[in-house]
Design a protein around this motif. Structure first.
Motif, PDB file in Angstrom:
ATOM      1  N   PRO A  58       3.741  19.824 -20.039  1.00 17.12           N
ATOM      2  CA  PRO A  58       2.588  20.265 -20.872  1.00 17.12           C
ATOM      3  C   PRO A  58       3.103  21.173 -22.079  1.00 17.12           C
ATOM      4  N   THR A  59       2.642  21.222 -23.044  1.00 20.92           N
ATOM      5  CA  THR A  59       3.470  22.074 -24.401  1.00 20.92           C
ATOM      6  C   THR A  59       3.199  23.550 -23.890  1.00 20.92           C
ATOM      7  N   THR A  60       4.067  24.351 -24.210  1.00 15.83           N
ATOM      8  CA  THR A  60       4.138  25.778 -24.208  1.00 15.83           C
ATOM      9  C   THR A  60       3.738  26.287 -25.374  1.00 15.83           C
ATOM     10  N   GLY A  61       4.328  26.027 -26.713  1.00 12.34           N
ATOM     11  CA  GLY A  61       3.960  26.327 -27.881  1.00 12.34           C
ATOM     12  C   GLY A  61       4.353  25.246 -29.026  1.00 12.34           C
ATOM     13  N   THR A  62       4.485  25.917 -30.158  1.00 11.23           N
ATOM     14  CA  THR A  62       4.790  25.160 -31.383  1.00 11.23           C
ATOM     15  C   THR A  62       5.688  25.837 -32.116  1.00 11.23           C
TER      16      THR A  62
ATOM     17  N   THR B 120       6.426  21.302 -34.534  1.00 13.81           N
ATOM     18  CA  THR B 120       6.501  20.542 -33.303  1.00 13.81           C
ATOM     19  C   THR B 120       6.426  21.124 -32.239  1.00 13.81           C
ATOM     20  N   ALA B 121       5.933  20.417 -31.149  1.00 16.46           N
ATOM     21  CA  ALA B 121       5.482  21.204 -29.920  1.00 16.46           C
ATOM     22  C   ALA B 121       6.781  21.312 -29.186  1.00 16.46           C
ATOM     23  N   TYR B 122       6.903  22.310 -28.149  1.00 18.54           N
ATOM     24  CA  TYR B 122       7.932  22.467 -27.156  1.00 18.54           C
ATOM     25  C   TYR B 122       7.391  22.909 -25.915  1.00 18.54           C
ATOM     26  N   ALA B 123       8.009  22.509 -24.851  1.00 20.02           N
ATOM     27  CA  ALA B 123       7.596  22.909 -23.550  1.00 20.02           C
ATOM     28  C   ALA B 123       8.693  23.358 -22.670  1.00 20.02           C
ATOM     29  N   HIS B 124       8.272  24.327 -21.867  1.00 18.59           N
ATOM     30  CA  HIS B 124       9.354  24.790 -20.869  1.00 18.59           C
ATOM     31  C   HIS B 124       8.615  24.520 -19.432  1.00 18.59           C
TER      32      HIS B 124
ATOM     33  N   GLY C 291       9.777  24.649 -15.431  1.00 20.51           N
ATOM     34  CA  GLY C 291      10.820  24.667 -14.259  1.00 20.51           C
ATOM     35  C   GLY C 291      12.004  25.258 -15.209  1.00 20.51           C
ATOM     36  N   SER C 292      13.087  24.371 -15.060  1.00 15.08           N
ATOM     37  CA  SER C 292      14.456  24.786 -15.808  1.00 15.08           C
ATOM     38  C   SER C 292      14.529  23.894 -16.791  1.00 15.08           C
ATOM     39  N   ASN C 293      13.556  22.878 -17.144  1.00 10.94           N
ATOM     40  CA  ASN C 293      13.665  22.068 -18.264  1.00 10.94           C
ATOM     41  C   ASN C 293      12.915  22.596 -19.527  1.00 10.94           C
ATOM     42  N   TRP C 294      13.470  21.991 -20.711  1.00  9.43           N
ATOM     43  CA  TRP C 294      12.927  22.513 -21.989  1.00  9.43           C
ATOM     44  C   TRP C 294      12.912  21.444 -22.776  1.00  9.43           C
ATOM     45  N   TRP C 295      11.797  20.981 -23.367  1.00 10.89           N
ATOM     46  CA  TRP C 295      11.662  19.592 -24.100  1.00 10.89           C
ATOM     47  C   TRP C 295      10.898  20.065 -25.478  1.00 10.89           C
ATOM     48  N   SER C 296      11.111  19.242 -26.368  1.00 13.19           N
ATOM     49  CA  SER C 296      10.349  19.250 -27.699  1.00 13.19           C
ATOM     50  C   SER C 296       9.647  17.880 -28.084  1.00 13.19           C
ATOM     51  N   TYR C 297       8.635  17.828 -28.455  1.00 15.27           N
ATOM     52  CA  TYR C 297       7.992  16.563 -28.811  1.00 15.27           C
ATOM     53  C   TYR C 297       6.836  16.662 -29.504  1.00 15.27           C
ATOM     54  N   ASP C 298       6.522  15.614 -30.326  1.00 14.59           N
ATOM     55  CA  ASP C 298       5.256  15.801 -31.113  1.00 14.59           C
ATOM     56  C   ASP C 298       4.020  15.431 -30.440  1.00 14.59           C
ATOM     57  N   THR C 299       2.893  15.871 -30.633  1.00  8.96           N
ATOM     58  CA  THR C 299       1.581  15.664 -30.102  1.00  8.96           C
ATOM     59  C   THR C 299       0.472  14.909 -31.104  1.00  8.96           C
ATOM     60  N   PRO C 300      -0.529  14.674 -30.596  1.00  6.95           N
ATOM     61  CA  PRO C 300      -1.509  14.215 -31.609  1.00  6.95           C
ATOM     62  C   PRO C 300      -1.648  15.353 -32.698  1.00  6.95           C
ATOM     63  N   ALA C 301      -1.985  16.557 -32.184  1.00  4.15           N
ATOM     64  CA  ALA C 301      -2.052  17.801 -33.030  1.00  4.15           C
ATOM     65  C   ALA C 301      -1.037  18.071 -34.068  1.00  4.15           C
ATOM     66  N   THR C 302       0.349  17.937 -33.404  1.00  2.00           N
ATOM     67  CA  THR C 302       1.376  18.167 -34.604  1.00  2.00           C
ATOM     68  C   THR C 302       1.659  16.923 -35.303  1.00  2.00           C
ATOM     69  N   ILE C 303       1.441  15.690 -35.017  1.00  2.41           N
ATOM     70  CA  ILE C 303       1.433  14.559 -35.809  1.00  2.41           C
ATOM     71  C   ILE C 303       0.462  14.726 -37.226  1.00  2.41           C
TER      72      ILE C 303
ATOM     73  N   GLY D 253      10.517  12.890 -26.458  1.00  2.00           N
ATOM     74  CA  GLY D 253      10.944  14.181 -26.411  1.00  2.00           C
ATOM     75  C   GLY D 253      12.374  14.045 -26.170  1.00  2.00           C
ATOM     76  N   ARG D 254      13.139  15.121 -26.692  1.00  2.00           N
ATOM     77  CA  ARG D 254      14.458  15.595 -26.274  1.00  2.00           C
ATOM     78  C   ARG D 254      14.482  16.947 -25.606  1.00  2.00           C
ATOM     79  N   GLY D 255      15.142  16.817 -24.407  1.00  2.00           N
ATOM     80  CA  GLY D 255      15.391  18.004 -23.521  1.00  2.00           C
ATOM     81  C   GLY D 255      16.518  18.437 -23.051  1.00  2.00           C
ATOM     82  N   TRP D 256      16.510  19.746 -22.591  1.00  5.13           N
ATOM     83  CA  TRP D 256      17.836  20.263 -21.765  1.00  5.13           C
ATOM     84  C   TRP D 256      17.299  20.886 -20.298  1.00  5.13           C
ATOM     85  N   THR D 257      18.122  20.925 -19.530  1.00  8.63           N
ATOM     86  CA  THR D 257      18.069  21.712 -18.262  1.00  8.63           C
ATOM     87  C   THR D 257      18.905  22.669 -18.154  1.00  8.63           C
ATOM     88  N   GLY D 258      18.588  23.879 -17.154  1.00  9.94           N
ATOM     89  CA  GLY D 258      19.500  24.958 -16.787  1.00  9.94           C
ATOM     90  C   GLY D 258      18.785  26.029 -17.874  1.00  9.94           C
TER      91      GLY D 258
END
Length: 610
Positions: free
Chosen positions: A547-551, A555-559, A561-573, A509-514
């Motif tokens: 863990p994922t917040t939504g799609t 592609t799944a994404y997850a928020h 704390g202050s971090n936000w990530w996107s990544y593929d899961t078995p379901a999105t693959i 996944g790739r992600g940001w903080t803040g």
């Protein structure tokens, strides 16, 4: 593939068997008891060009205590010991002797002690003895070389339940006594002749056979190369893969900090679910193909527990490293094809020189891929130029025809072997796809690995947050054309056949903080912390740490704390694989194996989805 960086080697390990000890008069060992049930292992703890750090570990593998120890070895004339600690180290010419100091001579059963030194020169220890015996715990026979490796076995008379094996004889200075026959790395027989018939096998099953010789002192020599055998009947063997390509990248540097070895493809179950492996990366320098990391590629000695075959590498065998492990993997899974991938994000700058003389480049690559030491390992070549006639880590101005000309030369040299290329997924108008003649070049490749990931990431430190591998566009996407569907459509429009396009999946996944908002499009202050690099993290970590917040856009994404990530899961693959099938694509690939879970859940999703 933005984050293909080479990791520095953390250490190198050599477990040294007895190999013709050079005896020295005057080196009395009366105070050192014979210890045939002890081992001495050398570890190279660091390398700084003209010097290195060395460490020896002496382990008592027997049932009684050892009261003192002496380790002896030879170095090449250009390699020497400097300062040493926790042992008294002396030498006579190229022969070195280390004796315990007063406080560390006694070793209880199962315990070990270590001593270290700083050395100069490039060499490695050889001809090791411990208390006059073999450093690998073998019999105490100084001066008696172990036998050579036997010839590679050949298989004949294969039936549902049996196979006959034959091999060339080994040689030994004192005579060969017998041979151990290894099936899938485990001894199944010891014979005095150079043939053996193995019975009681299972129909329709893959096996791998190798042999090793024993001399009159019962020392074993190097294990031979292996032969793959598939018994008849049963309808078994490797599971059917259809006509879809299921390819994963294996990184040469993953064996270091990530501790991800070729064997992990077996233990995770991934090897049975793929069709191809791209080994990354060979270098491109001076207009030619070159080895990327010689230690990882063909020199590192793997221990038995790290090895696909379950047999430890010997210090003097013809080929070690990842190449030998891939050879063992192919023996176990003969359906898998391996390609040597050259370039990548870090080493693509060398393609500008290669494009000036494509024929010379192709010849250099052919010679390297077909080096006699590992020519059986590779089934073709992958060109990973990031990016022709465009900018990646460096900018290229070779022109729109350079890529086609290069691949034409590679195809002419490699003939019917696999020739593939990793390509951009910039589907924007006037973007990277439009700057190169990918359609013209496609006639020379078996397929393109379209890198449909890394569209967005924390190199835009303030955001907006966005999935790094969107399947489709969506309202608010930061840049038009930066999604899989648009990239594939642009290749098709240019004239590239759909069956020559593979969809790419990132196992990270790739992600940001803040970041304060859940949905994409939020602002950020920088890259989220990552294990190896800020802004990037393996799926196997993210699935539990965030863990994922939504799609969004497939592609799944997850928020969290202050971090936000996107990544593929078995379901999105699985959904992306269904889309790939609907588009008539040739299959899919992923970067890279070590980002998956230990049971290979992402590989399973990709394979079953195709």
């Amino acid at each position: 593939m933005r984050f293909r960086h080479r990791a520095a080697a953390g250490f190198a390990i050599l477990v040294l068997p007895l190999a013709g000890i050079v005896g020295l008069s005057g080196h009395a060992q009366a105070s050192a008891e014979a210890a045939p049930t002890a081992t001495a292992t050398f570890t190279k703890t660091g390398d700084w060009g003209n010097g290195f750090g060395g460490n020896w570990t002496v382990k008592n593998t027997g049932a009684s205590a050892i009261s003192s120890w002496t380790v002896e070895w030879d170095f090449p004339s250009d390699t020497k010991v400097g300062s040493a600690w926790d042992a008294t180290v002396t030498n006579s010419g190229n022969h070195w002797t280390a004796k315990n100091v007063g406080w560390n001579g006694a070793i209880a059963p199962g315990a070990s002690v270590s001593f270290g030194f700083n050395g100069t020169g490039p060499g490695s220890p050889s001809n090791c003895t411990l208390n006059g015996g073999s450093c690998d715990g073998g019999p105490s026979v100084p001066g008696d070389n172990p036998p050579s490796a036997p010839g590679t076995p050949t298989a004949s008379g294969v039936t549902d339940t049996s196979v006959k094996l034959s091999w060339g004889a080994a040689t030994d200075d004192k005579g060969v006594k017998n041979y151990d026959v290894l099936r899938d790395g485990k001894k199944v027989a010891t014979v005095t002749t150079t043939s053996y018939t193995d019975n009681g096998l299972t129909a329709g099953t893959d096996y791998s056979y190798s042999v090793q010789a024993r001399d009159t002192a019962d020392q074993t020599g190097p294990v031979s190369a292996s032969v793959a055998v598939h018994t008849t009947g049963g309808g078994g063997g490797n599971p059917p893969t259809g006509d879809k390509v299921k390819l994963g990248y294996f990184t040469e540097w993953g064996i270091y900090g990530r501790n991800y070895n070729v064997k992990n493809l077996v233990t995770s179950g991934s090897a049975s679910k793929i069709t191809h492996i791209n080994y990354a990366f060979g270098n491109v320098t001076g207009g030619k193909c070159a080895i990327g990391d010689s230690y990882a590629d063909y020199d590192k000695a793997f221990t038995a527990d790290q090895s696909v075959s379950g047999v430890a590498d010997n210090w003097d065998q013809p080929l070690r490293g990842n190449f030998n492990q891939l050879r063992q993997l192919k023996a176990k899974y003969p359906n898998i094809k391996v390609l040597y991938s050259f370039g990548g994000w870090t080493w693509s700058g060398g393609f500008a020189d290669a494009a000036k003389n494509p024929a010379a480049f192709a010849q250099s690559c052919y010679d390297l891929v077909h080096d006699p030491r590992w020519s059986d390992v590779f089934d073709g070549i992958d060109i990973d130029w990031e990016y022709p006639n465009a900018c990646g880590l460096t900018c290229d101005s070779s022109g729109p025809a350079a890529f086609k000309n290069l691949l034409a030369a590679v195809r002419a040299k490699f003939g019917k072997e696999l020739v593939t290329a990793a390509t951009t997924a910039d589907g924007s108008a006037g973007g990277k796809i439009d700057l190169t003649d990918y359609a013209g070049a496609s006639q020379y490749v078996d397929w393109y690995n379209v890198m449909t990931y890394d569209f967005f990431g924390a190199w835009d430190a303030k955001g907006p947050t966005a999935p790094h591998s969107p399947l489709t566009s969506y309202d608010g996407i930061p840049k038009d054309g930066f999604n899989t569907a648009d990239a594939i459509a642009r290749y098709k429009a240019q004239g590239v056949p759909a069956k020559k396009l593979l969809l790419g999946i990132g196992f990270y996944g790739r992600g940001w903080t803040g970041v304060t908002q859940d949905a994409p499009g939020g602002t950020a202050t920088g890259a989220a912390p990552g294990t190896y690099e800020a802004g990037i993290e393996d799926y196997k970590v993210l699935k539990t740490s965030c863990p994922t917040t939504g799609t969004i856009a497939g592609t799944a994404y997850a928020h969290c704390g202050s971090n936000w990530w996107s990544y593929d899961t078995p379901a999105t693959i699985k959904s992306k694989m269904a889309w790939a099938n609907s588009q008539g694509l040739g299959g899919a690939f992923f970067w890279e194996f070590s980002g998956d879970t230990s049971n290979g859940e992402l590989v399973s999703a990709l394979s079953s989805g195709l």
